[in-house]
Design a protein around this motif. Structure first.
Motif, PDB file in Angstrom:
ATOM      1  N   LEU A   1      22.758  80.402  41.677  1.00 36.75           N
ATOM      2  CA  LEU A   1      21.514  81.177  41.637  1.00 36.75           C
ATOM      3  C   LEU A   1      20.388  80.387  40.974  1.00 36.75           C
ATOM      4  O   LEU A   1      19.223  80.526  41.363  1.00 36.75           O
ATOM      5  N   SER A   2      20.730  79.551  39.983  1.00 37.57           N
ATOM      6  CA  SER A   2      19.701  78.755  39.313  1.00 37.57           C
ATOM      7  C   SER A   2      19.049  77.773  40.269  1.00 37.57           C
ATOM      8  O   SER A   2      17.920  77.327  40.032  1.00 37.57           O
TER       9      SER A   2
ATOM     10  N   LEU B   1      17.018  80.421  43.254  1.00 36.24           N
ATOM     11  CA  LEU B   1      15.813  81.129  42.808  1.00 36.24           C
ATOM     12  C   LEU B   1      14.559  80.271  42.955  1.00 36.24           C
ATOM     13  O   LEU B   1      13.591  80.692  43.600  1.00 36.24           O
TER      14      LEU B   1
ATOM     15  N   VAL C   1      14.153  81.723  46.853  1.00 37.03           N
ATOM     16  CA  VAL C   1      13.738  83.108  46.606  1.00 37.03           C
ATOM     17  C   VAL C   1      12.279  83.187  46.182  1.00 37.03           C
ATOM     18  O   VAL C   1      11.475  83.927  46.782  1.00 37.03           O
ATOM     19  N   LEU C   2      11.899  82.440  45.138  1.00 38.88           N
ATOM     20  CA  LEU C   2      10.514  82.519  44.655  1.00 38.88           C
ATOM     21  C   LEU C   2       9.496  82.059  45.698  1.00 38.88           C
ATOM     22  O   LEU C   2       8.513  82.765  45.959  1.00 38.88           O
TER      23      LEU C   2
END
Length: 382
Positions: free
Chosen positions: A288-289, A292, A296-297
């Motif tokens: 996830l790090s 993201l 995602v961002l």
């Protein structure tokens, strides 16, 4: 053809189609310019920074996806594939919307929360450009490295474990040495890719006058005033090609010792997933790090910005101003021709690339053709 054309024009001055004498002036000007040396240092920094970012994320992600029982591995691989689909220039624009010193969403929010007069994060720096480019190049690096992890026979690692070696020592003394050819190939490929990429360094570097070789070539051929300097651009390009060829030389030297790094056996070959246990959540947090900031961002930022005529910080107050006007105007602005051109480009390019790659790979790996190493180098240079 392109390399010989650039080499030919690096010894000429003036515009194409006009007579000019052969000269070394372009190389003298380039090698005598302090600006060019600074640009080459920036380019080296961009390549190293991008390579560090790629390896920091790609190697652990590849190990998690190939050798462990990380939950939902198919989903992670699918998401990485989706990340490849977003063009680099769109990601760069998304990060400008997020971290522009004056209007970036994150900077505006941080300035409001912390009471700052200046933006705490500047996206227009070489480390930021390297990091964003590294995020963009990580998914293909994962697909390059993960196959090697999957092909590794675990018998050596199991033997080391039986003799009391800890996982960290096993990774350092067995797994990573066996991975060396794949890691060297990935490092070289993405270093060369990083120093030859144009879009992200241009979008994020030119506003603050941070030049790398590709953007300097662009400025030489598309000046704000005066005639384009094709000879100077060609000489800079040839120096970059020589730099890339040097990296290629070290790559092939490593491959000469590939028999020292055998990763797969015959009948006894087997593989087994490592149970992460309580570290499963750490592995998911690491994945996830990466996702993201890489997907995602930027994706959510582009979606949010597309709903407004002017950029708005995300808030409930801004929602009444949102509209789909931009989407309704796409067809009028582009029309079917753009979509057809894109579809043809995708189909024809993919077909040509795979056909040539399969044929060249077969010749290099399976044939007794005397000049196959030269063919391998020629295929790599573009």
């Amino acid at each position: 053809g392109p390399i010989l054309t650039a080499l030919w024009f690096s010894f000429r001055t003036g515009l194409p189609g006009f007579p000019s004498p052969y000269t070394l002036k372009n190389y003298v000007d380039v090698l005598g310019s302090s600006k060019v040396y600074g640009v080459f240092l920036n380019t080296l920094g961009l390549g190293v920074g991008t390579m560090i970012t790629v390896m920091f994320f790609a190697v652990p992600l590849s190990w998690l996806l190939a050798r462990t029982d990380l939950p939902a591995k198919s989903l992670w691989l699918t998401v990485l594939s989706v990340e490849i689909l977003i063009p680099g220039f769109l990601k760069a624009f998304a990060w400008i919307l997020l971290l522009n010193p004056r209007t970036g969403i994150i900077n505006v929010v941080l300035m409001g929360l912390l009471g700052l007069e200046r933006a705490p994060i500047n996206i227009y720096t070489l480390p930021a450009i390297s990091f964003i480019q590294g995020l963009s190049l990580t998914p293909p690096a994962v697909f390059m490295i993960v196959t090697t992890f999957r092909a590794m026979d675990i018998s050596l690692e199991e033997s080391a474990r039986v003799h009391g070696m800890r996982y960290g020592a096993i990774a350092r003394r067995i797994t990573l040495p066996l991975m060396m050819p794949a890691l060297v190939a990935a490092l070289l490929y993405y270093f060369v890719t990083a120093i030859e990429t144009f879009e992200i360094p241009a979008i994020l570097g030119l506003p603050s006058r941070i030049f790398v070789v590709t953007t300097l070539i662009y400025e030489s051929t598309q000046p704000d005033a005066g005639l384009p300097n094709y000879g100077g651009a060609s000489s800079i390009g040839m120096l970059l090609s020589a730099f890339s060829t040097a990296g290629l030389y070290f790559y092939f030297r490593t491959l000469r010792r590939a028999n020292q790094y055998a990763v797969i056996t015959g009948k006894g070959y087997r593989t087994r997933e490592i149970a992460l246990g309580k570290w499963k959540w750490v592995g998911m947090a690491f994945a996830l790090s990466y996702l993201l900031p890489a997907l995602v961002l930027p994706f959510l930022t582009l979606v949010w910005a597309s709903l407004f005529r002017y950029l708005q910080a995300p808030s409930l107050k801004a929602l009444p101003l949102a509209s789909l006007d931009a989407y309704t105007k796409i067809w009028d602005a582009a029309g079917p021709t753009v979509l057809m051109n894109t579809a043809l480009l995708m189909a024809i390019t993919a077909t040509l690339v795979m056909s040539l790659s399969v044929l060249i790979s077969w010749v290099v790996i399976r044939s007794s053709f005397r000049w196959k190493k030269m063919l391998d180098m020629a295929a790599f240079l573009p």
